[in-house]
Design a protein around this motif. Structure first.
Motif, mmCIF file in Angstrom:
data_model
loop_
_atom_site.group_PDB
_atom_site.id
_atom_site.type_symbol
_atom_site.label_atom_id
_atom_site.label_comp_id
_atom_site.label_asym_id
_atom_site.label_seq_id
_atom_site.Cartn_x
_atom_site.Cartn_y
_atom_site.Cartn_z
ATOM 1 N N GLY A 70 0.842 -1.190 0.000
ATOM 2 C CA GLY A 70 0.000 0.000 0.000
ATOM 3 C C GLY A 70 0.872 1.233 0.000
ATOM 4 O O GLY A 70 2.066 1.158 -0.268
ATOM 5 N N GLY A 71 0.305 2.360 0.348
ATOM 6 C CA GLY A 71 1.070 3.593 0.397
ATOM 7 C C GLY A 71 2.158 3.542 1.446
ATOM 8 O O GLY A 71 3.327 3.783 1.177
ATOM 9 N N SER A 72 1.782 3.191 2.680
ATOM 10 C CA SER A 72 2.765 3.069 3.763
ATOM 11 C C SER A 72 3.046 1.624 4.126
ATOM 12 O O SER A 72 4.073 1.320 4.713
ATOM 13 C CB SER A 72 2.257 3.797 5.010
ATOM 14 O OG SER A 72 1.136 3.106 5.562
ATOM 15 N N GLY A 73 2.119 0.740 3.838
ATOM 16 C CA GLY A 73 2.223 -0.655 4.265
ATOM 17 C C GLY A 73 1.571 -0.901 5.608
ATOM 18 O O GLY A 73 1.316 -2.043 5.979
ATOM 19 N N ASN A 74 1.275 0.154 6.351
ATOM 20 C CA ASN A 74 0.720 -0.001 7.701
ATOM 21 C C ASN A 74 -0.663 -0.645 7.694
ATOM 22 O O ASN A 74 -0.892 -1.642 8.371
ATOM 23 C CB ASN A 74 0.642 1.353 8.415
ATOM 24 C CG ASN A 74 1.978 1.816 8.914
ATOM 25 O OD1 ASN A 74 2.741 1.043 9.475
ATOM 26 N ND2 ASN A 74 2.271 3.088 8.710
ATOM 27 N N GLY A 75 -1.595 -0.077 6.963
ATOM 28 C CA GLY A 75 -2.950 -0.623 6.929
ATOM 29 C C GLY A 75 -2.977 -2.012 6.331
ATOM 30 O O GLY A 75 -3.725 -2.892 6.784
ATOM 31 N N GLU A 76 -2.143 -2.228 5.328
ATOM 32 C CA GLU A 76 -2.080 -3.528 4.676
ATOM 33 C C GLU A 76 -1.583 -4.593 5.661
ATOM 34 O O GLU A 76 -2.096 -5.712 5.699
ATOM 35 C CB GLU A 76 -1.181 -3.440 3.444
ATOM 36 C CG GLU A 76 -1.719 -2.514 2.371
ATOM 37 C CD GLU A 76 -1.638 -1.015 2.703
ATOM 38 O OE1 GLU A 76 -2.442 -0.252 2.127
ATOM 39 O OE2 GLU A 76 -0.800 -0.610 3.537
ATOM 40 N N GLN A 77 -0.604 -4.221 6.472
ATOM 41 C CA GLN A 77 -0.104 -5.126 7.512
ATOM 42 C C GLN A 77 -1.214 -5.440 8.511
ATOM 43 O O GLN A 77 -1.427 -6.599 8.880
ATOM 44 C CB GLN A 77 1.085 -4.498 8.237
ATOM 45 C CG GLN A 77 1.578 -5.325 9.412
ATOM 46 C CD GLN A 77 2.480 -4.542 10.350
ATOM 47 O OE1 GLN A 77 2.309 -3.340 10.526
ATOM 48 N NE2 GLN A 77 3.428 -5.219 10.948
ATOM 49 N N MET A 78 -1.933 -4.421 8.928
ATOM 50 C CA MET A 78 -3.030 -4.628 9.888
ATOM 51 C C MET A 78 -4.091 -5.553 9.310
ATOM 52 O O MET A 78 -4.601 -6.438 10.010
ATOM 53 C CB MET A 78 -3.648 -3.288 10.273
ATOM 54 C CG MET A 78 -2.742 -2.415 11.083
ATOM 55 S SD MET A 78 -3.526 -0.806 11.354
ATOM 56 C CE MET A 78 -2.122 0.151 11.876
ATOM 57 N N ALA A 79 -4.433 -5.364 8.039
ATOM 58 C CA ALA A 79 -5.444 -6.205 7.405
ATOM 59 C C ALA A 79 -4.976 -7.657 7.352
ATOM 60 O O ALA A 79 -5.729 -8.573 7.716
ATOM 61 C CB ALA A 79 -5.741 -5.692 5.992
ATOM 62 N N ALA A 80 -3.756 -7.890 6.916
ATOM 63 C CA ALA A 80 -3.236 -9.263 6.822
ATOM 64 C C ALA A 80 -3.182 -9.924 8.196
ATOM 65 O O ALA A 80 -3.456 -11.123 8.331
ATOM 66 C CB ALA A 80 -1.862 -9.264 6.168
ATOM 67 N N ASN A 81 -2.856 -9.159 9.219
ATOM 68 C CA ASN A 81 -2.758 -9.714 10.573
ATOM 69 C C ASN A 81 -4.112 -10.091 11.162
ATOM 70 O O ASN A 81 -4.167 -10.773 12.187
ATOM 71 C CB ASN A 81 -2.012 -8.751 11.504
ATOM 72 C CG ASN A 81 -0.520 -8.904 11.377
ATOM 73 O OD1 ASN A 81 -0.001 -10.005 11.275
ATOM 74 N ND2 ASN A 81 0.180 -7.782 11.371
ATOM 75 N N LYS A 82 -5.197 -9.687 10.540
ATOM 76 C CA LYS A 82 -6.528 -10.096 10.997
ATOM 77 C C LYS A 82 -6.845 -11.542 10.616
ATOM 78 O O LYS A 82 -7.765 -12.136 11.166
ATOM 79 C CB LYS A 82 -7.616 -9.173 10.412
ATOM 80 C CG LYS A 82 -7.555 -7.756 10.921
ATOM 81 C CD LYS A 82 -7.821 -7.713 12.402
ATOM 82 C CE LYS A 82 -7.830 -6.297 12.932
ATOM 83 N NZ LYS A 82 -7.948 -6.275 14.386
#
Length: 172
Positions: A70-82
């Motif tokens: 993603g743009g920062s990778g932060n939200g994408e990391q959070m989504a995958a960790n769900k």
């Protein structure tokens, strides 16, 4: 090895580049989208699917990892960790990409498409995919603590050295 990839609009260029590069390196990329540019798309739609693909493959005993972008990778990391059983690490350097596998046995890596050059992000992903888990007892123990907490919601016990020292003390 199969590599599941998902992103949002900010990661679309890197995703396309990675699919080509990973194919050249002998990996089997699985594209979970998006497939067209949409500035209003939502990263959970694609990143959760990529992480689920990794979890499904690993449940079947297949060698599989994932990449979310993603743009920062932060939200994408959070989504995958769900996704149950998935550990996704945000890589922002070669060392964090290596340690995500070596110490944390992460199955998915997140990278920020607006944070680094295409070359750097590609290198982070290549390092992540090539690095094995160390199997070191301390790392296995820590990962097992995470699994146990996910399963029953009970925190790992405090070590004797931390008892009675204030905020870390268990509060019921």
């Amino acid at each position: 090895m199969r590599v599941h990839i998902g992103c949002d609009h900010a990661g679309l260029e890197l995703k396309s580049h990675l699919i080509n590069r990973l194919t050249e390196l002998g990996y089997e990329p699985v594209d979970h989208g998006p497939f067209v540019y949409d500035a209003l798309d939502d990263y959970p739609v694609f990143c959760i699917r990529a992480a689920e693909g990794v979890a499904r493959d690993r449940d079947k005993g297949l060698d599989s990892l994932g990449v979310v972008i993603g743009g920062s990778g932060n939200g994408e990391q959070m989504a995958a960790n769900k996704v149950t059983g998935i550990r996704c690490a945000l890589a922002w350097s070669e060392e964090t990409a290596k340690l995500a596998r070596d110490h944390n046995n992460a199955q998915v890596v997140a990278v920020g498409g607006r944070m680094h050059s295409l070359e750097d992000m590609t290198k982070f992903v290549e390092i992540f995919l090539a690095e094995p888990f160390s199997e070191d007892e301390r790392h296995v123990r820590r990962i097992n603590q995470l699994h146990a907490y996910d399963a029953d919601g009970v925190r790992p016990p405090l070590p004797d050295s931390a008892k009675g020292l204030g905020p870390a003390e268990d509060q019921d």
